[in-house]
Design a protein around this motif. Sequence first.
Motif, mmCIF file in Angstrom:
data_model
loop_
_atom_site.group_PDB
_atom_site.id
_atom_site.type_symbol
_atom_site.label_atom_id
_atom_site.label_comp_id
_atom_site.label_asym_id
_atom_site.label_seq_id
_atom_site.Cartn_x
_atom_site.Cartn_y
_atom_site.Cartn_z
ATOM 1 N N GLY A 86 0.779 -1.229 0.000
ATOM 2 C CA GLY A 86 0.000 0.000 0.000
ATOM 3 C C GLY A 86 0.804 1.269 0.000
ATOM 4 N N GLY A 87 2.142 1.166 -0.110
ATOM 5 C CA GLY A 87 2.978 2.357 -0.167
ATOM 6 C C GLY A 87 3.295 2.928 1.198
ATOM 7 N N SER A 88 4.066 4.005 1.195
ATOM 8 C CA SER A 88 4.503 4.623 2.446
ATOM 9 C C SER A 88 3.486 5.585 3.024
ATOM 10 C CB SER A 88 5.823 5.376 2.214
ATOM 11 O OG SER A 88 5.602 6.520 1.391
ATOM 12 N N GLY A 89 2.559 6.086 2.199
ATOM 13 C CA GLY A 89 1.610 7.104 2.641
ATOM 14 C C GLY A 89 2.187 8.497 2.640
ATOM 15 N N SER A 90 3.404 8.656 2.151
ATOM 16 C CA SER A 90 4.062 9.957 2.194
ATOM 17 C C SER A 90 3.350 10.999 1.346
ATOM 18 C CB SER A 90 5.521 9.802 1.731
ATOM 19 O OG SER A 90 6.152 11.051 1.641
ATOM 20 N N LEU A 91 2.993 10.649 0.113
ATOM 21 C CA LEU A 91 2.396 11.644 -0.779
ATOM 22 C C LEU A 91 0.939 11.977 -0.434
ATOM 23 C CD1 LEU A 91 4.004 10.817 -4.223
ATOM 24 C CD2 LEU A 91 4.561 12.615 -2.584
ATOM 25 N N PRO A 92 0.103 11.026 -0.020
ATOM 26 C CA PRO A 92 -1.226 11.429 0.438
ATOM 27 C C PRO A 92 -1.172 12.416 1.609
ATOM 28 C CG PRO A 92 -1.207 9.084 0.003
ATOM 29 C CD PRO A 92 0.212 9.553 -0.120
ATOM 30 N N GLU A 93 -0.137 12.292 2.451
ATOM 31 C CA GLU A 93 0.009 13.218 3.573
ATOM 32 C C GLU A 93 0.654 14.534 3.151
ATOM 33 O OE1 GLU A 93 2.210 11.165 6.567
ATOM 34 O OE2 GLU A 93 0.879 9.409 6.527
ATOM 35 N N ASN A 94 1.443 14.511 2.088
ATOM 36 C CA ASN A 94 2.163 15.702 1.621
ATOM 37 C C ASN A 94 2.040 15.823 0.102
ATOM 38 O OD1 ASN A 94 3.734 16.406 4.241
ATOM 39 N ND2 ASN A 94 4.164 14.233 3.906
ATOM 40 N N PRO A 95 0.862 16.149 -0.426
ATOM 41 C CA PRO A 95 0.658 16.177 -1.874
ATOM 42 C C PRO A 95 1.619 17.097 -2.604
ATOM 43 C CG PRO A 95 -1.442 16.339 -0.709
ATOM 44 C CD PRO A 95 -0.371 16.486 0.316
ATOM 45 N N ALA A 96 2.039 18.181 -1.962
ATOM 46 C CA ALA A 96 2.937 19.131 -2.628
ATOM 47 C C ALA A 96 4.313 18.533 -2.905
ATOM 48 C CB ALA A 96 3.085 20.383 -1.775
ATOM 49 N N ALA A 97 4.615 17.393 -2.306
ATOM 50 C CA ALA A 97 5.924 16.775 -2.506
ATOM 51 C C ALA A 97 5.965 15.866 -3.725
ATOM 52 C CB ALA A 97 6.317 15.977 -1.267
ATOM 53 N N ALA A 98 4.860 15.736 -4.449
ATOM 54 C CA ALA A 98 4.811 14.798 -5.577
ATOM 55 C C ALA A 98 5.887 15.117 -6.615
ATOM 56 C CB ALA A 98 3.427 14.821 -6.222
ATOM 57 N N GLY A 99 6.037 16.399 -6.937
ATOM 58 C CA GLY A 99 7.054 16.779 -7.906
ATOM 59 C C GLY A 99 8.452 16.447 -7.431
ATOM 60 N N ALA A 100 8.707 16.685 -6.148
ATOM 61 C CA ALA A 100 10.028 16.399 -5.597
ATOM 62 C C ALA A 100 10.325 14.904 -5.630
ATOM 63 C CB ALA A 100 10.116 16.923 -4.163
ATOM 64 N N VAL A 101 9.324 14.085 -5.367
ATOM 65 C CA VAL A 101 9.512 12.637 -5.402
ATOM 66 C C VAL A 101 9.840 12.177 -6.820
ATOM 67 C CG1 VAL A 101 8.295 10.427 -5.174
ATOM 68 C CG2 VAL A 101 8.153 12.140 -3.352
ATOM 69 N N ARG A 102 9.161 12.768 -7.792
ATOM 70 C CA ARG A 102 9.452 12.404 -9.189
ATOM 71 C C ARG A 102 10.873 12.812 -9.572
ATOM 72 N NH1 ARG A 102 8.625 14.252 -14.570
ATOM 73 N NH2 ARG A 102 7.876 12.587 -15.930
ATOM 74 N N VAL A 103 11.274 14.001 -9.163
ATOM 75 C CA VAL A 103 12.642 14.455 -9.434
ATOM 76 C C VAL A 103 13.651 13.530 -8.751
ATOM 77 C CG1 VAL A 103 14.309 16.303 -8.998
ATOM 78 C CG2 VAL A 103 12.018 16.860 -9.842
ATOM 79 N N ALA A 104 13.353 13.136 -7.526
ATOM 80 C CA ALA A 104 14.259 12.240 -6.797
ATOM 81 C C ALA A 104 14.384 10.891 -7.502
ATOM 82 C CB ALA A 104 13.760 12.050 -5.367
ATOM 83 N N ALA A 105 13.276 10.408 -8.055
ATOM 84 C CA ALA A 105 13.307 9.140 -8.786
ATOM 85 C C ALA A 105 14.258 9.228 -9.974
ATOM 86 C CB ALA A 105 11.905 8.766 -9.246
ATOM 87 N N TRP A 106 14.119 10.293 -10.746
ATOM 88 C CA TRP A 106 14.992 10.464 -11.914
ATOM 89 C C TRP A 106 16.438 10.714 -11.491
ATOM 90 C CZ3 TRP A 106 13.961 8.779 -16.481
ATOM 91 C CH2 TRP A 106 12.640 8.703 -16.923
ATOM 92 N N ALA A 107 16.636 11.395 -10.372
ATOM 93 C CA ALA A 107 17.992 11.633 -9.878
ATOM 94 C C ALA A 107 18.664 10.315 -9.493
ATOM 95 C CB ALA A 107 17.962 12.588 -8.687
ATOM 96 N N CYS A 108 17.919 9.444 -8.802
ATOM 97 C CA CYS A 108 18.470 8.133 -8.437
ATOM 98 C C CYS A 108 18.807 7.324 -9.683
ATOM 99 C CB CYS A 108 17.478 7.370 -7.566
ATOM 100 S SG CYS A 108 17.306 8.009 -5.883
ATOM 101 N N LEU A 109 17.904 7.345 -10.660
ATOM 102 C CA LEU A 109 18.157 6.605 -11.889
ATOM 103 C C LEU A 109 19.366 7.178 -12.632
ATOM 104 C CD1 LEU A 109 17.235 4.305 -13.682
ATOM 105 C CD2 LEU A 109 15.698 5.899 -14.847
ATOM 106 N N SER A 110 19.511 8.499 -12.604
ATOM 107 C CA SER A 110 20.675 9.129 -13.242
ATOM 108 C C SER A 110 21.976 8.700 -12.570
ATOM 109 C CB SER A 110 20.543 10.657 -13.181
ATOM 110 O OG SER A 110 19.410 11.099 -13.900
ATOM 111 N N GLY A 111 21.926 8.536 -11.235
ATOM 112 C CA GLY A 111 23.100 8.041 -10.524
ATOM 113 C C GLY A 111 23.475 6.641 -10.964
ATOM 114 N N VAL A 112 22.467 5.791 -11.152
ATOM 115 C CA VAL A 112 22.730 4.430 -11.633
ATOM 116 C C VAL A 112 23.364 4.479 -13.024
ATOM 117 C CG1 VAL A 112 21.687 2.215 -12.239
ATOM 118 C CG2 VAL A 112 20.814 3.497 -10.281
ATOM 119 N N VAL A 113 22.821 5.336 -13.887
ATOM 120 C CA VAL A 113 23.352 5.457 -15.250
ATOM 121 C C VAL A 113 24.805 5.931 -15.218
ATOM 122 C CG1 VAL A 113 23.144 6.733 -17.419
ATOM 123 C CG2 VAL A 113 21.099 5.829 -16.298
#
Length: 309
Positions: A86-113
């Motif tokens: 069911g996920g961490s519940g982080s974004l339902p509690e903090n909807p404004a963080a959705a963009g930051a989470v997406r950026v973090a996802a791409w940042a992590c993937l960029s690190g792998v690359v």
Amino acid sequence: MKALAPDFALHACFRSSRPNFLVLAPLCAGLAVSAAWYDGHSPAGLDILLVMIAALLAHAAVNLFNEHHDYRSGLDSLTTRTPFSGGSGSLPENPAAAGAVRVAAWACLSGVVAIGAGFLWQVGAVMLGYGLLGMLLVVAYTGWLTRRPWLCLLAPGVGFGILMVAGAYQALTGTLSHTVLASSLVPTLLVSALLLVNQLPDIEPDRRVGRDHLAIRLGVRRGSRLAAALVLAGFGVIPLAWLLGALPTGAWLMWLAAPVAVWLAWGLWCLPAEVERGELAPLLPLMGLNVAVLLGSLTLLNAGLLLAG
């Protein structure tokens, strides 16, 4: 929408990475290191560190993309969260963080690359296949693979098993061996079982947002029985590979967890009919036991390879 303070955005990203579960990545990458040492290689310390960081970043990226997608699709508002689904519940509690989470996802993937590019230069073009398939799994899992039942079952195991273990070994040694290929089958099977079990409480919400995985197709009882078979198959790798000479005697150390794995498989196989009507209380303790079996088994297999070396 009001901007989120940087510290709250970072906290939301950290929670969305599901840090409690990130220990799986170094255990899988660790199998590559343990197998390399058993096979007589001496990987450089910096290379081992980079492999471990890449594994952690890849796992975090999957979780971050999953959290962002589940929030945007509305799935988070439909699921009942458990400690394992069911996920961490982080974004339902903090909807404004959705963009930051997406950026973090791409940042992590960029690190792998970036790390992968270094090994591509060091080892050769063979690493490109691991990298491209790994990136595809990370990006496509939640939005695409969860709508293709068998691919959804196999993708997590292939990612953490064959790609992460064999790919890390190839990065560290420039080659492959029977030892690492046999070792990689253990997380391939056990991680697929873990993800299948964790999908069982979310069958109805997943169906409502258009997903189509084997938990939906099979239902709770048949899905849990398939997971039980995968768990037992993961343990069956050890005697079979040992008989074929692909794993050393030390790999049998993993079988210290076999009694718990059999207990888990029995519990999954014998779930009462009530679970099909949404009464999932009997499943929840088995979900926790499933995590313990996975992490404990990989720890013991790592130790067995190291002791055999």
